[in-house]
Design a protein around this motif. Structure first.
Motif, mmCIF file in Angstrom:
data_model
loop_
_atom_site.group_PDB
_atom_site.id
_atom_site.type_symbol
_atom_site.label_atom_id
_atom_site.label_comp_id
_atom_site.label_asym_id
_atom_site.label_seq_id
_atom_site.Cartn_x
_atom_site.Cartn_y
_atom_site.Cartn_z
ATOM 1 N N VAL A 1 -0.852 22.270 -10.714
ATOM 2 C CA VAL A 1 -1.538 20.989 -10.802
ATOM 3 C C VAL A 1 -1.091 20.161 -9.604
ATOM 4 O O VAL A 1 0.103 19.915 -9.417
ATOM 5 N N LYS A 2 -2.067 19.738 -8.798
ATOM 6 C CA LYS A 2 -1.780 18.994 -7.578
ATOM 7 C C LYS A 2 -2.411 17.614 -7.674
ATOM 8 O O LYS A 2 -3.595 17.498 -8.012
ATOM 9 N N ALA A 3 -1.632 16.582 -7.403
ATOM 10 C CA ALA A 3 -2.108 15.202 -7.523
ATOM 11 C C ALA A 3 -1.912 14.469 -6.206
ATOM 12 O O ALA A 3 -0.883 14.635 -5.538
ATOM 13 N N ALA A 4 -2.912 13.671 -5.842
ATOM 14 C CA ALA A 4 -2.815 12.821 -4.654
ATOM 15 C C ALA A 4 -3.465 11.488 -4.971
ATOM 16 O O ALA A 4 -4.515 11.440 -5.623
ATOM 17 N N ASN A 5 -2.845 10.396 -4.556
ATOM 18 C CA ASN A 5 -3.446 9.086 -4.813
ATOM 19 C C ASN A 5 -3.066 8.089 -3.728
ATOM 20 O O ASN A 5 -2.075 8.251 -3.017
ATOM 21 N N LEU A 6 -3.913 7.074 -3.622
ATOM 22 C CA LEU A 6 -3.715 5.973 -2.699
ATOM 23 C C LEU A 6 -3.892 4.682 -3.477
ATOM 24 O O LEU A 6 -4.922 4.490 -4.143
ATOM 25 N N GLY A 7 -2.890 3.815 -3.445
ATOM 26 C CA GLY A 7 -2.960 2.557 -4.172
ATOM 27 C C GLY A 7 -2.617 1.382 -3.284
ATOM 28 O O GLY A 7 -1.879 1.528 -2.292
ATOM 29 N N ILE B 1 0.846 -1.179 0.000
ATOM 30 C CA ILE B 1 0.000 0.000 0.000
ATOM 31 C C ILE B 1 0.888 1.237 0.000
ATOM 32 O O ILE B 1 1.969 1.227 0.616
ATOM 33 N N ALA B 2 0.472 2.304 -0.705
ATOM 34 C CA ALA B 2 1.278 3.524 -0.771
ATOM 35 C C ALA B 2 0.388 4.738 -0.974
ATOM 36 O O ALA B 2 -0.638 4.674 -1.666
ATOM 37 N N LEU B 3 0.789 5.845 -0.361
ATOM 38 C CA LEU B 3 0.116 7.134 -0.483
ATOM 39 C C LEU B 3 1.105 8.132 -1.055
ATOM 40 O O LEU B 3 2.258 8.193 -0.620
ATOM 41 N N ALA B 4 0.664 8.943 -2.035
ATOM 42 C CA ALA B 4 1.576 9.883 -2.702
ATOM 43 C C ALA B 4 0.898 11.229 -2.921
ATOM 44 O O ALA B 4 -0.339 11.311 -3.037
#
Length: 418
Positions: free
Chosen positions: A272-278, A251-254
């Protein structure tokens, strides 16, 4: 120069040391027969402008091509390390894209990656052009690795302005890879925890005061100023990623923020701001994947105008799975994205509906060996409210009459790695 290049190839192919502990030549050659078809329909079909209106049906743009990089990206690279003693090591990584379908691109640049590193018990310090921390979720937690017709819809929507002006993010050159970056990676001995931090220099000239920039026109008043726009921050990037991997679980958060425009006289900064959880979990008979993502395109004002530009947000999610079958692997995923335009209804016009799209991808990989594989992938995208995302190939026919609807495609190919 020819002799020098042949020398490098010889060193890499034999693994000999020459001022380094090891130098390796590596690469991937991937070729496929691919088909793309994008269908637009008469937008007046459901609610005709008048009883006399004759619906014009649909229009389709299609092509069949010999493509590359439909399973793995074709590439050619050199990497190496040198043992400096005392637990320290230096390394480099130079990786060039290849277009083996036509042979035009190859070793023309190292745009895929070009870094030099210092490694030790403290982790790794890496300088150069490298993947953005937030892009890793798009590829690691996608059964299709964000390539080919089955690629992650989240990355497709984030990378390209494919909504006909309805909220694409094509101006964010730092979404996939970042140039001029300084990166730090945690050491691999933290009980399963891993992470990285990245900062990229914008490398633009700055003037103090800003009026000392070359002459130009003030975009607000139209008057000639002593100085033009001073793009002192456009190109800057800051981001990071933290994760945990233990056995079958990962699992990772970025998060990442990229400055894509900076207007000194107008007092605006575009970001441009990006956030994701995979995450992924390997059960053995099946491996599951999932991703949640949000990308925002914003404009900050030194003094907010009467009609500020509304933010555009892209939200998306993906679920997927891979199933080993003998020497092969079944791949499947479904993803959805939605552009939040933050449109506001007025007395004369309703709010603009938010574009959205969904994508279903299915594929099979048959491994002939550890390095060679045959593969097949099919995918279909359904667009609504003006979204115009495609699986590849040409853009939709989009006019006042026709609106983008579905995009379908397939890849049949072979991949060899060395």
């Amino acid at each position: 120069m020819k002799n020098a290049l042949l020398g490098m190839l010889a060193i890499g192919s034999t693994g000999m040391a020459c001022a380094q502990s090891s130098v390796t030549l590596f690469g991937v050659v991937d070729a496929s027969i691919s088909h793309y078809s994008s269908k637009s329909e008469d937008r007046n079909g459901a609610t005709p402008a008048s009883p006399l209106y004759v619906n014009q049906g649909s229009r389709t743009v299609s092509s069949t091509v010999l493509a590359n990089s439909a399973y793995n990206n074709s590439r050619l690279g050199f990497r190496g390390t040198e043992d400096l003693g005392g637990g320290l090591a230096a390394g480099f990584w130079l990786e060039s894209p290849l277009t083996n379908d036509d042979g035009v691109t190859g070793l023309a640049n190292f745009g895929r990656r070009s870094t030099v590193s210092l490694m030790g018990g403290f982790g790794e310090i890496r300088l150069g052009r490298d993947f953005a921390p937030t892009f890793w979720a798009d590829t690691i937690y996608d059964p299709f690795g964000a390539v080919g017709v089955g690629a992650n819809l989240i990355s497709s929507a984030s990378l390209f302005n494919t909504t006909g002006g309805a909220g694409g993010f094509g101006g964010n050159a730092n979404y996939l890879r970042v140039s001029n970056s300084i990166g730090y990676f945690l050491p691999p001995s933290l009980g399963g925890f891993y992470g990285q931090f990245m900062y990229a220099l914008h490398e633009n000239r700055s003037y103090d005061p800003g009026t000392t920039t070359p002459p130009g026109v003030n975009p607000l008043t139209g008057q000639v100023n002593p100085g033009t726009v001073a793009s002192t921050r456009a190109g800057r990037y800051v981001g990071g990623r933290i994760g945990y991997a233990n056995g079958p679980f990962d699992i990772a958060l970025a998060y990442g923020s990229s400055t894509v425009g900076d207007d000194y006289f107008a007092g605006t900064t575009d970001s441009v701001k990006a956030a994701n959880l995979g995450a992924s979990y390997d059960f053995g008979p099946v491996k599951l994947f999932g991703e949640l993502s949000r990308v925002s395109k914003t404009r900050d004002y030194a003094a907010t105008p009467l009609l500020p530009l509304p933010d555009t947000d892209l939200t998306g999610w993906l679920i997927g799975a891979t199933v080993p079958v003998g020497p092969g692997l079944i791949r499947a995923s479904y993803a959805r994205v939605k552009y939040d335009l933050n449109s506001v209804a007025t007395a004369t016009a309703p709010a603009v509906p938010d574009p959205k799209a969904g994508k279903l991808s299915l594929g099979y990989v048959h491994n002939l060996s550890k390095r060679t594989a045959l593969y097949a992938t099919v995918a279909r995208i359904s667009n609504k409210n003006g979204a115009a995302l495609t699986v590849g190939g040409s853009a939709f026919i989009s006019t006042s009459v026709f609106t983008p609807k579905t995009s379908t495609g397939y890849d049949f190919g072979i991949r060899h790695a060395f």
